[in-house]
Structures are given as C-alpha cells and as structure tokens.
Design a protein around this motif. Structure first.
Motif, PDB file in Angstrom:
ATOM      1  N   UNK A 151       0.986  -1.261   0.127  1.00  0.00           N
ATOM      2  CA  UNK A 151      -0.127  -0.013   0.096  1.00  0.00           C
ATOM      3  C   UNK A 151       0.913   1.374  -0.056  1.00  0.00           C
ATOM      4  N   UNK A 152       0.308   2.150  -0.495  1.00  0.00           N
ATOM      5  CA  UNK A 152       1.013   3.598  -0.558  1.00  0.00           C
ATOM      6  C   UNK A 152      -0.195   4.564   0.118  1.00  0.00           C
ATOM      7  N   UNK A 153       0.521   5.333   1.128  1.00  0.00           N
ATOM      8  CA  UNK A 153      -0.228   6.509   1.661  1.00  0.00           C
ATOM      9  C   UNK A 153       0.525   7.762   1.330  1.00  0.00           C
ATOM     10  N   UNK A 154      -0.187   8.597   0.665  1.00  0.00           N
ATOM     11  CA  UNK A 154       0.386   9.994   0.230  1.00  0.00           C
ATOM     12  C   UNK A 154       0.219  10.820   1.572  1.00  0.00           C
ATOM     13  N   UNK A 155       1.360  11.322   2.090  1.00  0.00           N
ATOM     14  CA  UNK A 155       1.638  12.231   3.142  1.00  0.00           C
ATOM     15  C   UNK A 155       1.502  13.627   2.742  1.00  0.00           C
ATOM     16  N   UNK A 156       0.639  14.539   3.335  1.00  0.00           N
ATOM     17  CA  UNK A 156       0.408  15.668   2.804  1.00  0.00           C
ATOM     18  C   UNK A 156       0.756  16.793   4.145  1.00  0.00           C
ATOM     19  N   UNK A 157       1.489  15.984   5.316  1.00  0.00           N
ATOM     20  CA  UNK A 157       1.536  17.092   6.533  1.00  0.00           C
ATOM     21  C   UNK A 157       0.676  16.480   7.620  1.00  0.00           C
ATOM     22  N   UNK A 158       0.976  16.930   8.597  1.00  0.00           N
ATOM     23  CA  UNK A 158       0.279  16.757   9.892  1.00  0.00           C
ATOM     24  C   UNK A 158       0.987  15.536  10.728  1.00  0.00           C
ATOM     25  N   UNK A 159       0.348  15.116  11.497  1.00  0.00           N
ATOM     26  CA  UNK A 159       0.728  14.167  12.645  1.00  0.00           C
ATOM     27  C   UNK A 159       1.269  12.792  11.865  1.00  0.00           C
ATOM     28  N   UNK A 160       2.658  12.435  11.513  1.00  0.00           N
ATOM     29  CA  UNK A 160       3.155  11.380  10.994  1.00  0.00           C
ATOM     30  C   UNK A 160       2.544  10.088  11.518  1.00  0.00           C
ATOM     31  N   UNK A 161       2.396  10.293  13.111  1.00  0.00           N
ATOM     32  CA  UNK A 161       2.211   8.979  13.710  1.00  0.00           C
ATOM     33  C   UNK A 161       0.600   8.678  13.215  1.00  0.00           C
ATOM     34  N   UNK A 162      -0.395   9.584  12.884  1.00  0.00           N
ATOM     35  CA  UNK A 162      -1.769   9.275  12.507  1.00  0.00           C
ATOM     36  C   UNK A 162      -1.585   8.620  11.077  1.00  0.00           C
ATOM     37  N   UNK A 163      -0.909   9.081  10.237  1.00  0.00           N
ATOM     38  CA  UNK A 163      -0.464   8.285   9.002  1.00  0.00           C
ATOM     39  C   UNK A 163       0.049   6.926   9.198  1.00  0.00           C
ATOM     40  N   UNK A 164       0.906   6.850  10.108  1.00  0.00           N
ATOM     41  CA  UNK A 164       1.488   5.548  10.314  1.00  0.00           C
ATOM     42  C   UNK A 164       0.107   4.375  10.799  1.00  0.00           C
ATOM     43  N   UNK A 165      -0.493   4.949  11.843  1.00  0.00           N
ATOM     44  CA  UNK A 165      -1.754   4.136  12.170  1.00  0.00           C
ATOM     45  C   UNK A 165      -2.767   3.726  10.943  1.00  0.00           C
ATOM     46  N   UNK A 166      -3.117   4.920  10.192  1.00  0.00           N
ATOM     47  CA  UNK A 166      -3.807   4.686   8.988  1.00  0.00           C
ATOM     48  C   UNK A 166      -3.185   3.727   8.070  1.00  0.00           C
ATOM     49  N   UNK A 167      -1.837   3.809   7.685  1.00  0.00           N
ATOM     50  CA  UNK A 167      -1.364   2.752   7.056  1.00  0.00           C
ATOM     51  C   UNK A 167      -1.118   1.471   7.324  1.00  0.00           C
ATOM     52  N   UNK A 168      -1.149   1.209   8.735  1.00  0.00           N
ATOM     53  CA  UNK A 168      -1.045  -0.106   9.243  1.00  0.00           C
ATOM     54  C   UNK A 168      -2.198  -0.676   9.742  1.00  0.00           C
ATOM     55  N   UNK A 169      -3.411   0.179   9.645  1.00  0.00           N
ATOM     56  CA  UNK A 169      -4.793  -0.287   9.903  1.00  0.00           C
ATOM     57  C   UNK A 169      -5.183  -1.556   8.971  1.00  0.00           C
ATOM     58  N   UNK A 170      -5.592  -2.604   9.514  1.00  0.00           N
ATOM     59  CA  UNK A 170      -6.255  -3.743   8.898  1.00  0.00           C
ATOM     60  C   UNK A 170      -7.283  -3.255   8.022  1.00  0.00           C
ATOM     61  N   UNK A 171      -7.081  -3.879   6.708  1.00  0.00           N
ATOM     62  CA  UNK A 171      -7.842  -3.281   5.615  1.00  0.00           C
ATOM     63  C   UNK A 171      -7.781  -2.379   4.869  1.00  0.00           C
ATOM     64  N   UNK A 172      -6.493  -1.409   5.405  1.00  0.00           N
ATOM     65  CA  UNK A 172      -6.355  -0.124   4.724  1.00  0.00           C
ATOM     66  C   UNK A 172      -6.075  -0.228   3.471  1.00  0.00           C
TER      67      UNK A 172
END
Length: 172
Positions: A151-172
């Motif tokens: 999967x790829x998650x386009x990071x546009x700023x903000x809390x990187x930890x939130x992006x990590x959690x979204x990227x690792x969420x099951x079924x993401x």
C-alpha cells in the motif's frame, strides 16, 4: 534475516522525515519535521519494521557525495534516537538517467518510482507485504509502493503517527 513475517513501514525522507529544502546533503541543512520521530516510533510500537527509502539525485548532480549522504543519515539516526525512534535499515538511490556525473548516469531499478529499494529491503528482512505500506509525499513514492505490491499512503503533512496508524490499519 529470518523470522515470522512482520508488517513494515517504508518512509520517504525529504518532506516526510525532514523538511524538503531541496537537495539536503549535510546536517547543517537537515531539519527533522515535528512529529517525525513520533511517527517512526509509532510504527515500531505497532510491531512494524521501519525503513527509509530515498532518492538522492544530489549525488548524481555533484551537489554532495555518497559519504555526505551516509554522514547525514548518521546525524538523522542520532536525532531520532534522542527521541526514542530508529530505522531498522536505510536505502538510497544516488542515480539519475541524465546525471551530470557519468558514474551515476543510470536508469536503475532503485530510483523511485521503480520499486528496487523496497524490494531489496523486502528480500533481506522478514516483511509481510500484505501488512506493509509506503508513506511518501510524492506520486513517485506511491508508484514505487504499487510496483512493490504494498500500500501507499500519500503524506500531505500533519501528525506522522496518525499516517502510520492509518497505513497499518487492517484492511487499509
């Protein structure tokens, strides 16, 4: 490296971990982004391997050397360590098809959007591609992720930890 397969987060560098000031090749121009260490730490705390994959065409352009990149990465690692974070491994691509320096003039498989750096890390570490993701700030990062089968998650700023959690969420 062997062991049970684990999720992995592949982080781009400039624009995700540090401020993208254009061809950052020394510690004097390196500025860790707020929340970057927390993001890397969040990935590790979730049980993921943490990798850095970065194009460094500044080498091919003669702006700095591979030794400079290695020194900068040691500096970055020290800054992250002070904040309780670390990368398990790092890959960078110094090549550029139209490079001014002939030694680096190459259309290689490691320069994003090609997946070579990701695939190399996946071959050397126990990575579960189905539970792994690339976090980057450019379409080339997303294309590299797709080509590597993650999967790829386009990071546009903000809390990187939130992006990590979204990227690792099951079924993401």
């Amino acid at each position: 490296m062997t062991g049970p397969l684990r999720p992995a987060v592949f982080f781009d560098r400039d624009g995700v971990i540090n401020a993208d000031l254009g061809y950052v090749g020394d510690a004097a121009r390196f500025a860790l982004l707020p929340g970057a260490a927390a993001g890397v730490r969040a990935a590790a705390e979730a049980g993921a391997l943490c990798f850095l994959v970065t194009n460094q065409s500044g080498v091919a352009r003669g702006f700095y050397t591979e030794a400079d990149v290695d020194a900068l990465h040691r500096h970055m690692a020290a800054e992250l360590a002070r904040a309780g974070a670390r990368f398990d491994d790092i890959r960078y691509c110094p090549h550029l098809p139209e490079a001014p320096l002939a030694a680096y003039r190459r259309d290689c498989g490691c320069r994003k959007p090609k997946p070579g750096m990701i695939l190399d890390l996946m071959a050397g570490w126990p990575v579960d591609p189905a539970r792994s993701a690339m976090i980057g700030d450019r379409t080339s990062d997303m294309e590299a992720a797709r080509a590597a089968g993650i999967r790829g998650l386009l990071y546009e700023g903000g809390a990187l930890a939130d992006a990590v959690r979204a990227a690792l969420a099951p079924g993401a």
